[in-house]
Design a protein around this motif. Structure first.
Motif, PDB file in Angstrom:
ATOM      1  N   ASP A   1      38.910 -17.831 -80.793  1.00  0.00           N
ATOM      2  CA  ASP A   1      39.486 -18.012 -79.440  1.00  0.00           C
ATOM      3  C   ASP A   1      38.343 -18.016 -78.446  1.00  0.00           C
ATOM      4  N   VAL A   2      37.184 -17.393 -78.835  1.00  0.00           N
ATOM      5  CA  VAL A   2      35.961 -17.673 -78.013  1.00  0.00           C
ATOM      6  C   VAL A   2      35.092 -19.044 -78.197  1.00  0.00           C
ATOM      7  N   ALA A   3      35.165 -19.146 -79.573  1.00  0.00           N
ATOM      8  CA  ALA A   3      34.442 -20.308 -80.017  1.00  0.00           C
ATOM      9  C   ALA A   3      35.016 -21.436 -79.295  1.00  0.00           C
ATOM     10  N   VAL A   4      36.279 -21.708 -79.556  1.00  0.00           N
ATOM     11  CA  VAL A   4      36.764 -23.034 -78.956  1.00  0.00           C
ATOM     12  C   VAL A   4      36.455 -23.300 -77.358  1.00  0.00           C
ATOM     13  N   PRO A   5      36.609 -22.405 -76.463  1.00  0.00           N
ATOM     14  CA  PRO A   5      36.074 -22.534 -75.160  1.00  0.00           C
ATOM     15  C   PRO A   5      34.708 -22.844 -75.041  1.00  0.00           C
ATOM     16  N   VAL A   6      33.779 -21.866 -75.753  1.00  0.00           N
ATOM     17  CA  VAL A   6      32.410 -22.334 -75.775  1.00  0.00           C
ATOM     18  C   VAL A   6      32.134 -23.708 -76.211  1.00  0.00           C
ATOM     19  N   SER A   7      32.449 -24.014 -77.085  1.00  0.00           N
ATOM     20  CA  SER A   7      32.199 -25.703 -77.550  1.00  0.00           C
ATOM     21  C   SER A   7      32.461 -26.420 -76.493  1.00  0.00           C
ATOM     22  N   PHE A   8      33.867 -26.444 -75.839  1.00  0.00           N
ATOM     23  CA  PHE A   8      33.931 -27.196 -74.763  1.00  0.00           C
ATOM     24  C   PHE A   8      33.449 -27.225 -73.564  1.00  0.00           C
ATOM     25  N   LEU A   9      32.845 -25.945 -73.158  1.00  0.00           N
ATOM     26  CA  LEU A   9      32.177 -25.699 -72.054  1.00  0.00           C
ATOM     27  C   LEU A   9      30.687 -26.394 -72.258  1.00  0.00           C
ATOM     28  N   ILE A  10      30.204 -26.058 -73.369  1.00  0.00           N
ATOM     29  CA  ILE A  10      28.849 -26.819 -73.631  1.00  0.00           C
ATOM     30  C   ILE A  10      29.096 -28.302 -73.629  1.00  0.00           C
ATOM     31  N   THR A  11      30.144 -28.694 -74.238  1.00  0.00           N
ATOM     32  CA  THR A  11      30.374 -30.356 -74.235  1.00  0.00           C
ATOM     33  C   THR A  11      30.403 -30.732 -72.811  1.00  0.00           C
ATOM     34  N   GLU A  12      31.332 -30.152 -71.865  1.00  0.00           N
ATOM     35  CA  GLU A  12      31.431 -30.612 -70.800  1.00  0.00           C
ATOM     36  C   GLU A  12      30.266 -30.664 -69.769  1.00  0.00           C
ATOM     37  N   VAL A  13      29.375 -29.556 -70.079  1.00  0.00           N
ATOM     38  CA  VAL A  13      28.371 -29.396 -68.988  1.00  0.00           C
ATOM     39  C   VAL A  13      27.139 -30.345 -69.591  1.00  0.00           C
ATOM     40  N   VAL A  14      26.938 -30.438 -70.787  1.00  0.00           N
ATOM     41  CA  VAL A  14      25.906 -31.317 -71.280  1.00  0.00           C
ATOM     42  C   VAL A  14      26.361 -32.783 -71.046  1.00  0.00           C
ATOM     43  N   GLU A  15      27.632 -33.151 -71.254  1.00  0.00           N
ATOM     44  CA  GLU A  15      28.125 -34.674 -70.950  1.00  0.00           C
ATOM     45  C   GLU A  15      27.531 -34.987 -69.320  1.00  0.00           C
ATOM     46  N   LEU A  16      27.960 -33.778 -68.452  1.00  0.00           N
ATOM     47  CA  LEU A  16      27.587 -34.182 -67.087  1.00  0.00           C
ATOM     48  C   LEU A  16      26.233 -34.250 -66.997  1.00  0.00           C
TER      49      LEU A  16
ATOM     50  N   ALA B   1      26.205 -23.801 -81.808  1.00  0.00           N
ATOM     51  CA  ALA B   1      25.530 -24.550 -80.774  1.00  0.00           C
ATOM     52  C   ALA B   1      24.671 -25.463 -81.370  1.00  0.00           C
ATOM     53  N   GLY B   2      23.983 -25.346 -82.628  1.00  0.00           N
ATOM     54  CA  GLY B   2      23.120 -26.432 -83.083  1.00  0.00           C
ATOM     55  C   GLY B   2      24.006 -27.510 -83.516  1.00  0.00           C
ATOM     56  N   GLU B   3      25.163 -27.366 -84.393  1.00  0.00           N
ATOM     57  CA  GLU B   3      25.894 -28.683 -84.747  1.00  0.00           C
ATOM     58  C   GLU B   3      26.311 -29.342 -83.413  1.00  0.00           C
ATOM     59  N   LEU B   4      26.703 -28.650 -82.530  1.00  0.00           N
ATOM     60  CA  LEU B   4      27.087 -29.442 -81.082  1.00  0.00           C
ATOM     61  C   LEU B   4      26.027 -30.013 -80.486  1.00  0.00           C
ATOM     62  N   ALA B   5      24.840 -29.388 -80.413  1.00  0.00           N
ATOM     63  CA  ALA B   5      23.588 -30.228 -80.041  1.00  0.00           C
ATOM     64  C   ALA B   5      23.348 -31.642 -80.860  1.00  0.00           C
ATOM     65  N   SER B   6      23.528 -31.487 -81.948  1.00  0.00           N
ATOM     66  CA  SER B   6      23.312 -32.716 -82.995  1.00  0.00           C
ATOM     67  C   SER B   6      24.461 -33.712 -82.687  1.00  0.00           C
ATOM     68  N   SER B   7      25.661 -33.058 -82.610  1.00  0.00           N
ATOM     69  CA  SER B   7      26.924 -34.247 -82.257  1.00  0.00           C
ATOM     70  C   SER B   7      26.557 -34.863 -81.021  1.00  0.00           C
ATOM     71  N   LEU B   8      26.248 -34.144 -79.894  1.00  0.00           N
ATOM     72  CA  LEU B   8      26.098 -34.672 -78.445  1.00  0.00           C
ATOM     73  C   LEU B   8      24.862 -35.644 -78.498  1.00  0.00           C
ATOM     74  N   ARG B   9      23.782 -35.379 -79.155  1.00  0.00           N
ATOM     75  CA  ARG B   9      22.684 -36.323 -79.420  1.00  0.00           C
ATOM     76  C   ARG B   9      23.187 -37.623 -80.059  1.00  0.00           C
ATOM     77  N   ALA B  10      23.905 -37.518 -80.847  1.00  0.00           N
ATOM     78  CA  ALA B  10      24.491 -38.626 -81.600  1.00  0.00           C
ATOM     79  C   ALA B  10      25.507 -39.570 -80.813  1.00  0.00           C
ATOM     80  N   SER B  11      26.337 -38.923 -80.054  1.00  0.00           N
ATOM     81  CA  SER B  11      27.278 -39.670 -79.258  1.00  0.00           C
ATOM     82  C   SER B  11      26.858 -39.686 -77.769  1.00  0.00           C
ATOM     83  N   ALA B  12      25.619 -39.748 -77.443  1.00  0.00           N
ATOM     84  CA  ALA B  12      25.257 -39.739 -76.050  1.00  0.00           C
ATOM     85  C   ALA B  12      25.446 -40.978 -75.330  1.00  0.00           C
ATOM     86  N   PRO B  13      25.681 -41.177 -74.054  1.00  0.00           N
ATOM     87  CA  PRO B  13      25.486 -42.618 -73.745  1.00  0.00           C
ATOM     88  C   PRO B  13      24.237 -43.153 -73.861  1.00  0.00           C
ATOM     89  N   ALA B  14      24.217 -44.679 -73.743  1.00  0.00           N
ATOM     90  CA  ALA B  14      22.978 -45.375 -73.942  1.00  0.00           C
ATOM     91  C   ALA B  14      21.694 -44.870 -73.128  1.00  0.00           C
TER      92      ALA B  14
END
Length: 513
Positions: A420-435, A388-401
């Motif tokens: 098998d659990v880590a992949v859907p967790v990362s995708f779920l966090i990415t989808e929700v944070v992007e929304l 989750a820490g790496e995902l948060a850093s990556s999402l902040r770096a690639s966030a819309p303007a």
């Protein structure tokens, strides 16, 4: 299925076989010695009981003589009320001349008022009597026999008292059996004549003798004498024979078989398949079979060591190959992310947003792969907190303007999950944070992971802070978002709870307990 006797005997150890054979050989002699010793012990016990009964009869005869003397004292005077004082005076003179003669005599009238007493301790009250029968009573308080008699017309009552100590028990044992306790009893009343302490029930011989035609009883308890040393030796002789046979068999088997095998076992336990050669002990046993067995163990250990070396080399090659595969996959994901980033720089509007969304998902997969590769050698799974820490850093770096710098807070327990659990967790966090970046760019996001009452489950929660009412429901891509997260939730095999009004999404995930 019942096993035949010869097969069952053949399965026994050598030491057990020798013990059984030698014990069987010694059995007849031990049986004869046992019968002889038991017969001697029974004869000695019978002699002791007979001697104790003889001694008991002697004590009873002494007590009967005292009782007869008391009855003679109360039966003797045939006097009237007027001559009672004269009789008492005569008895008193006889007592002064012969102290072992008549016992003290008291005379009472029909109203049980004392008229006179010859001598001795005062007799203040007569015992209860039947006018027609002579009586003897035990007085435990004064430790005396109380003898009473009444004249047929009940005009006079006579009583004589004799101390129970007059019996004079001069013998302390009966035929070699020590006297432990002797008691005079009459109903519930009793007087202890001898008491040398308690003994257990199994060590006591109890005898009883009636006195005064059954009105009294004399009981004695003798301590049974311990078995003599000779009798004990004879009784223990069979056991000693069997013990000697067992010891001889054990000594032979131990010298020829057990000690060498124990030395061999210690060497094998110390080796335990280590990288060093098996060091066999120097066996001094005359049994060549044991030495051959040790040589066989040495040869097998050498083959096992060679085989383990081959397995270690193969595992090292496989580990290097797996690392290379992971390294190339990681590089490929980085290349794909870089290509998407290059294309996104030349795009504008919706196309640029599409490139950004694709890049965030590729980065999410790369984060999972990188964490899985880091934990691969320890086989602990993927750390959700690090992921989750790496995902948060990556999402902040690639966030819309418009959502650049959006705060993403983390509050996660430190647990690990499978890939098998880590992949859907990362995708779920990415989808929700992007929304939330598109719908609530000025707010913040909190990602939480809390323990549940089940050790292998945890609650994953993603929620927006300061969301504008209706912002998520009015988002143009909300229908596509719900289809995507619903598909992701199926991989968790758990229902996804979502509240579009507050921007809260929650689901249970599987973790390592």
């Amino acid at each position: 299925m019942k096993i035949p006797a010869h097969i069952a005997f053949g399965r026994l150890s050598t030491g057990t076989k020798m013990l059984l054979i030698l014990s069987a050989a010694m059995l007849p002699l031990g049986f004869i010695a046992l019968l002889t010793s038991l017969d001697m012990a029974q004869s000695a016990s019978a002699e002791q009981r007979t001697a104790a009964q003889t001694t008991m009869a002697f004590y009873a005869a002494r007590a009967e003589s005292i009782i007869d003397r008391g009855f003679n004292a109360v039966r003797g005077p045939a006097v009237s009320v007027q001559s009672a004082a004269f009789v008492c005076s005569a008895y008193s003179r006889q007592a002064r001349l012969n102290r072992s003669g008549r016992p003290p005599l008291a005379v009472f009238d029909s109203r049980e008022r004392k008229i006179c007493q010859s001598h001795g301790k005062p007799i203040d009250q007569i015992a209860a009597v039947d006018p027609k029968v002579d009586h003897v009573w035990l007085d435990p308080t004064r430790r005396v026999f109380r003898f009473t008699m009444a004249r047929p017309d009940d005009s006079l009552l006579f009583e004589a008292d004799i101390p129970v100590d007059s019996i004079q028990l001069g013998i302390a044992s009966g035929g070699g059996l020590p006297l432990n306790r002797m008691v005079l009893r009459q109903g519930s009343a009793e007087i202890v004549l001898v008491d040398h302490g308690d003994a257990s029930e199994k060590d006591i011989l109890r005898l009883s003798q009636p006195l005064a035609d059954g009105r009294l009883a004399l009981t004695a308890e003798y301590r049974l004498a311990p078995a003599r040393a000779r009798t004990v030796l004879l009784v223990m002789l069979p056991l000693l024979m069997w013990g000697a046979a067992a010891f001889a068999g054990w000594l032979i088997v131990n010298r020829l078989l057990l000690v060498p095998l124990s030395q061999l076992k210690q060497s094998i336990d110390a080796w335990q398949g280590s990288g060093t050669p098996l060091q066999l002990p120097r066996l001094t046993t005359p049994s060549h079979e044991i030495r051959d067995l040790a040589d066989s163990f040495g040869a097998v250990a050498a083959r096992i060591q060679d085989h383990e070396k081959e397995l270690e080399d193969g595992l090292a090659r496989q580990t290097r190959l797996t690392r290379e595969v992971h390294h190339r996959v990681k590089n490929n994901l980085q290349v794909v992310s870089s290509l998407i980033n290059l294309h996104a720089r030349g795009a504008e509007g919706a196309v640029a947003d599409a490139y950004g969304a694709i890049q965030r998902r590729v980065d999410a997969l790369a984060v999972v792969h990188r964490n899985h590769y880091a934990e691969l050698e320890e086989s602990r799974g993927v750390s959700v907190r690090a992921l989750a820490g790496e995902l948060a850093s990556s999402l902040r770096a690639s966030a819309p303007a418009k959502a650049a710098g959006m705060p993403i807070s983390l509050n996660l327990i430190d647990v690990h999950v499978t890939q098998d659990v880590a992949v859907p967790v990362s995708f779920l966090i990415t989808e929700v944070v992007e929304l939330l970046m598109h719908c609530n760019p000025q707010g913040s996001v909190l990602i939480s992971l809390d323990a549940t009452d089940q050790p292998d489950r945890a609650d994953l929660r993603i929620e927006a802070m300061g969301v504008i009412e209706g912002a998520l429901e009015q988002y143009a891509g909300i229908a596509r978002f719900e289809r995507v997260v619903t598909g992701i939730a199926r991989q968790f095999r758990a229902p996804l709870t979502q509240d579009l009004q507050t921007g809260r999404f929650e689901i249970q995930i599987s973790i390592y307990p």
